[in-house]
Design an enzyme around this catalytic site. Structure first.
Site, PDB file in Angstrom:
ATOM      1  N   HIS A  39       0.928  -1.133   0.061  1.00  0.00           N
ATOM      2  CA  HIS A  39       0.087   0.140   0.040  1.00  0.00           C
ATOM      3  C   HIS A  39       0.931   1.417   0.149  1.00  0.00           C
ATOM      4  CE1 HIS A  39      -3.893  -1.843   1.578  1.00  0.00           C
ATOM      5  NE2 HIS A  39      -3.648  -2.626   0.587  1.00  0.00           N
ATOM      6  N   TYR A  65      -8.910   5.831   7.035  1.00  0.00           N
ATOM      7  CA  TYR A  65      -8.965   6.412   8.349  1.00  0.00           C
ATOM      8  C   TYR A  65     -10.053   7.386   8.435  1.00  0.00           C
ATOM      9  CZ  TYR A  65      -4.797   3.626   9.595  1.00  0.00           C
ATOM     10  OH  TYR A  65      -3.819   2.449  10.097  1.00  0.00           O
ATOM     11  N   PRO A  73      -3.945   0.818  19.377  1.00  0.00           N
ATOM     12  CA  PRO A  73      -4.002   0.034  18.006  1.00  0.00           C
ATOM     13  C   PRO A  73      -3.732   1.124  16.829  1.00  0.00           C
ATOM     14  CG  PRO A  73      -6.055  -0.210  18.745  1.00  0.00           C
ATOM     15  CD  PRO A  73      -5.428   0.301  19.778  1.00  0.00           C
ATOM     16  N   LYS A 119       1.153   0.050  15.241  1.00  0.00           N
ATOM     17  CA  LYS A 119       2.668  -0.117  15.611  1.00  0.00           C
ATOM     18  C   LYS A 119       3.087  -1.180  16.550  1.00  0.00           C
ATOM     19  CE  LYS A 119       4.691   3.206  13.498  1.00  0.00           C
ATOM     20  NZ  LYS A 119       4.278   2.380  12.196  1.00  0.00           N
ATOM     21  N   TYR A 165       4.240   6.139   9.638  1.00  0.00           N
ATOM     22  CA  TYR A 165       3.461   5.047   9.461  1.00  0.00           C
ATOM     23  C   TYR A 165       4.273   3.927   8.801  1.00  0.00           C
ATOM     24  CZ  TYR A 165      -0.685   2.857   8.061  1.00  0.00           C
ATOM     25  OH  TYR A 165      -1.985   1.802   8.023  1.00  0.00           O
TER      26      TYR A 165
HETATM   27  C1  DHB Z   1      -5.081  -2.708  11.007  1.00  0.00           C
HETATM   28  C2  DHB Z   1      -5.078  -2.479  12.219  1.00  0.00           C
HETATM   29  C3  DHB Z   1      -4.543  -1.282  12.818  1.00  0.00           C
HETATM   30  O1  DHB Z   1      -4.668  -0.679  13.906  1.00  0.00           O
HETATM   31  C4  DHB Z   1      -4.232  -0.177  11.795  1.00  0.00           C
HETATM   32  O2  DHB Z   1      -4.079   1.038  12.139  1.00  0.00           O
HETATM   33  C5  DHB Z   1      -4.476  -0.539  10.439  1.00  0.00           C
HETATM   34  C6  DHB Z   1      -4.643  -1.851  10.015  1.00  0.00           C
HETATM   35  C7  DHB Z   1      -5.597  -4.219  10.725  1.00  0.00           C
HETATM   36  O3  DHB Z   1      -5.998  -4.879  11.370  1.00  0.00           O
HETATM   37  O4  DHB Z   1      -5.609  -4.182   9.395  1.00  0.00           O
END
Ligand code: DHB
Length: 397
Positions: A78, A207, A298, A302, A390
């Protein structure tokens, strides 16, 4: 009672998730023997849904050390993400901004690759153990005691002991209170996570910030999607039918012009949010790595990446520690690892607070948050910090 069977090794590892197995793999490449144990069965670990995004450095580590060629084949590169807010969606172009990408490849697959690689190399990894205990941490020969899946008790004497035993770490609790500092932050929300049998709704992750709360539209395969939405930490999955989940998700992303492809929901869980660090990450001949030493919320995925970055540094320092018969490299490990840990703590906190709706927010707070998102998406220099964090900061020092 029969006495425990003695085992002698160089490094005993408590916790055979991705951090413990990657460490065991790196040590073995450096000619260092280890034994790794885990309370969970291999199946249990494989079936626990975790995050799905790897930094470029994590992908490189898996490929360059011979753990996974599947990460490229079965994963998806991505080159950016969508940030949706204020009635519109904005692409953050990682490749254009920092020349890097993220890889969609679930943690469960990282674990499977590592467990297969360790089995292939004949490593001593024991799943489904019970009665785990550690001791003599400040002596020359720390000990790990456990009972294996067949009910046989063992006592492992090692030169060094590593706790990669996750956020409810037993090893972490062995560090005396006066020798460590714990940093905490709680958040007044959680994530409701689902797996849905549906095609992807967009080429990349979305997001999404909206007045009804945050939503993250992630993916797994062409036919299975992972999505999350901000919820009350006390939310009960039983209160959420498929219809209710889809209408909440559609309302949140619809605010910014996205429409989701729907399908049967096959898994639903509530994920807690917490920031936590224990410093230092060593005590005597014990070292901590991954979630055992730190937890991030989450948002931004990270957790696994940080755990892999930890063990990469830890393997180097343990190699020195074994060669020099010294504990000094363990302190160096802690210092080196904590640099990245705190960057990731900030990044995860920042992504979280920028994108979620906060129950106590004043009208000023809400408009300020929109101002932040607008400045972030409004110029390359505004976006570059997100792109760099990221896809992962440059490798360990
Ligand atoms: C996923 C989980 C995340 O916390 C994130 O920022 C991006 C993707 C996932 O589980 O796909």
């Amino acid at each position: 009672m029969t006495p425990p069977t003695p085992i002698r090794t160089q490094v005993a590892i408590v916790g055979a998730g991705p951090a413990g197995l990657m460490l065991s793999h790196l040590l073995s490449s450096a000619g260092i023997e280890s034994v790794a144990v885990d309370l969970r069965s291999r199946r249990e670990i494989e079936e626990t849904q975790r995050a799905g995004i790897l930094e470029q450095g994590s992908v490189d580590l898996l490929v360059e050390t011979g753990v996974s060629d599947r990460v490229h084949r079965d994963g998806y590169r991505h080159g950016g993400i969508e940030l949706a807010f204020g009635g519109a969606s904005h692409r953050i172009d990682f490749e254009g901004l920092v020349g890097a990408a993220a890889q969609l490849y679930p943690q469960t697959d990282v674990f499977i690759d590592l467990a297969d690689a360790r089995a292939r190399d004949g490593a001593d990894v024991r799943f489904g153990v019970t009665d785990v205990g550690v001791g003599d941490l400040t002596s020359e020969r720390p000990v790990l005691r456990f009972t294996d899946a067949e009910g046989v008790a063992h006592e492992v004497r090692a030169d060094f002991l590593v706790g990669t035993d996750g956020s409810r770490s037993l090893c972490r609790r062995e560090v005396p209170e006066q020798e460590r500092t714990q940093y905490f932050r709680e958040y007044p929300f959680a994530w409701f996570g689902i797996l849905a049998e549906a095609p992807p709704s967009a080429p990349e992750l979305i997001y999404n910030h909206s007045p009804r709360g945050f939503a993250l539209i992630s993916q797994r395969t062409e036919t299975l999607q992972r999505m999350y939405f901000q919820c009350d930490p006390a939310a009960d999955v039983g209160d959420w039918s498929d219809d209710r989940i889809w209408s909440e998700l559609q309302a949140r992303v619809g605010h910014n012009g996205h429409v989701l492809q729907e399908g049967p929901i096959t898994s639903r869980t509530v994920l807690p949010f917490r920031s936590f660090v224990q410093e230092p990450m060593h005590h005597g001949r014990l070292v901590l790595a991954g979630d055992a030493a730190h937890t991030v919320p989450p948002t931004g995925a990270k957790g696994l990446n940080l755990a892999l970055a930890d063990v990469r540094v830890l393997a180097e320092e343990l190699e020195r520690a074994v060669a020099q018969r010294s504990t000094e490299p363990l302190a160096t490990y802690s210092e080196r690892a904590l640099g990245r840990v705190w960057k990731a703590q900030h990044f995860s906190y920042w992504m979280t607070t920028m994108l979620h709706t906060l129950p106590e927010a004043t009208p000023f707070d809400v408009r300020r948050q929109e101002g932040e998102l607008a400045s972030l998406t409004g110029s390359p220099s505004g976006s570059a910090y997100l792109a760099e964090g990221y896809t992962g900061w440059p490798g360990p020092r």
